[in-house]
Design a protein around this motif. Structure first.
Motif, short mmCIF file in Angstrom:
data_model
loop_
_atom_site.label_atom_id
_atom_site.label_comp_id
_atom_site.label_asym_id
_atom_site.label_seq_id
_atom_site.Cartn_x
_atom_site.Cartn_y
_atom_site.Cartn_z
N CYS A 75 15.09 -28.61 24.71
CA CYS A 75 15.46 -27.53 25.62
C CYS A 75 14.95 -26.24 25.00
O CYS A 75 15.07 -26.05 23.78
CB CYS A 75 16.98 -27.49 25.76
N GLY A 76 14.36 -25.39 25.81
CA GLY A 76 13.89 -24.15 25.24
C GLY A 76 13.38 -23.18 26.27
O GLY A 76 13.41 -23.42 27.48
N GLU A 77 12.89 -22.05 25.77
CA GLU A 77 12.39 -20.96 26.59
C GLU A 77 10.86 -20.96 26.59
O GLU A 77 10.24 -21.17 25.54
CB GLU A 77 12.91 -19.64 26.03
N ASP A 90 15.27 -24.65 20.60
CA ASP A 90 16.53 -24.34 19.92
C ASP A 90 16.28 -24.40 18.41
O ASP A 90 15.77 -25.39 17.89
CB ASP A 90 17.56 -25.40 20.35
N GLN A 112 13.98 -21.09 31.15
CA GLN A 112 14.44 -22.18 30.30
C GLN A 112 14.01 -23.49 30.94
O GLN A 112 14.13 -23.65 32.17
CB GLN A 112 15.96 -22.16 30.18
N ARG A 135 21.64 -24.60 32.07
CA ARG A 135 21.01 -24.29 30.77
C ARG A 135 21.93 -24.65 29.61
O ARG A 135 21.50 -25.22 28.61
CB ARG A 135 20.60 -22.82 30.72
N ALA A 136 23.21 -24.32 29.73
CA ALA A 136 24.18 -24.60 28.65
C ALA A 136 24.32 -26.10 28.44
O ALA A 136 24.30 -26.58 27.30
CB ALA A 136 25.52 -23.96 28.97
N GLN A 139 21.17 -27.57 26.85
CA GLN A 139 21.04 -27.25 25.43
C GLN A 139 21.91 -28.18 24.58
O GLN A 139 21.48 -28.65 23.54
CB GLN A 139 21.41 -25.80 25.16
N ARG A 143 20.25 -30.57 21.94
CA ARG A 143 20.59 -30.31 20.54
C ARG A 143 21.19 -31.53 19.86
O ARG A 143 20.90 -31.82 18.71
CB ARG A 143 21.57 -29.14 20.44
#
Length: 184
Positions: A75-77, A90, A112, A135-136, A139, A143
């Protein structure tokens, strides 16, 4: 005089960029890994490393070789480096940005995304994460390496379990329909 030995262990990455290789054969033994040596690795990668003990008793790992990668989603930007898209992962998972294949998705800088890990330490966009809740959750899933896809045999077992009537006794409520995540 310091001696070097070879260990097998898993990588853990600190958000500040450095990390450790945690020895599989000796519980509690870990070796420091400087940031540049982690660039090709992700948290939970199983690696072989050359470990040297310093005069202060601390271990340092070098020459990391990837043996197994257990992480398949990130997950990332979306960011840009020298005109190319990258995924800012992350920082508890990777200490560097990975080149990103948009896979036909219209990606804007700053969005994201969930992405798959592909050979060559690259990422391929799977989907854009639209809402803050999405998004939360993504992540946390990425993670902690929570699996989100299962083979047909596992899905068949779920169908069998759901088909069994669940007795509601006393003050207990059947909450099987409520989405729940546990991290054990």
């Amino acid at each position: 005089m310091s001696t070097t030995r070879t260990i097998v262990g898993t990588v853990s990455i600190n958000p500040r960029g450095f990390g450790f290789v945690n020895d599989e054969s000796e519980v509690g033994v870990s070796a420091f890994v400087p940031p540049p040596l982690l660039n090709a690795h992700l948290t939970d990668d199983r690696v072989e490393a050359a470990v040297t003990q310093g005069s202060d008793g601390r271990y340092t790992a070098t020459a990391l070789t990837l043996l197994e990668r257990t992480r398949f989603e990130l997950c990332g930007e979306v960011v840009q480096h020298r005109g190319d898209l990258h995924l800012r992962v992350d920082r508890e998972v990777a200490n560097t940005d990975l080149p990103l294949d948009a896979a036909g998705l219209p990606l804007a800088l700053g969005v994201q995304v969930m992405a798959s890990v592909v050979p060559g330490h690259r990422a391929r966009a799977l989907r854009v994460l639209e809402t803050a809740d999405e998004r939360a959750l993504a992540q946390v899933i990425a993670r902690h390496g929570v699996r989100t896809a299962f083979d047909d045999a596992a899905l068949a077992q779920v169908a069998d379990a759901v088909a069994v009537p669940h007795a509601v006794v006393g003050f207990r409520r059947d909450l099987r329909e409520v989405p729940t995540i546990t991290i054990d």
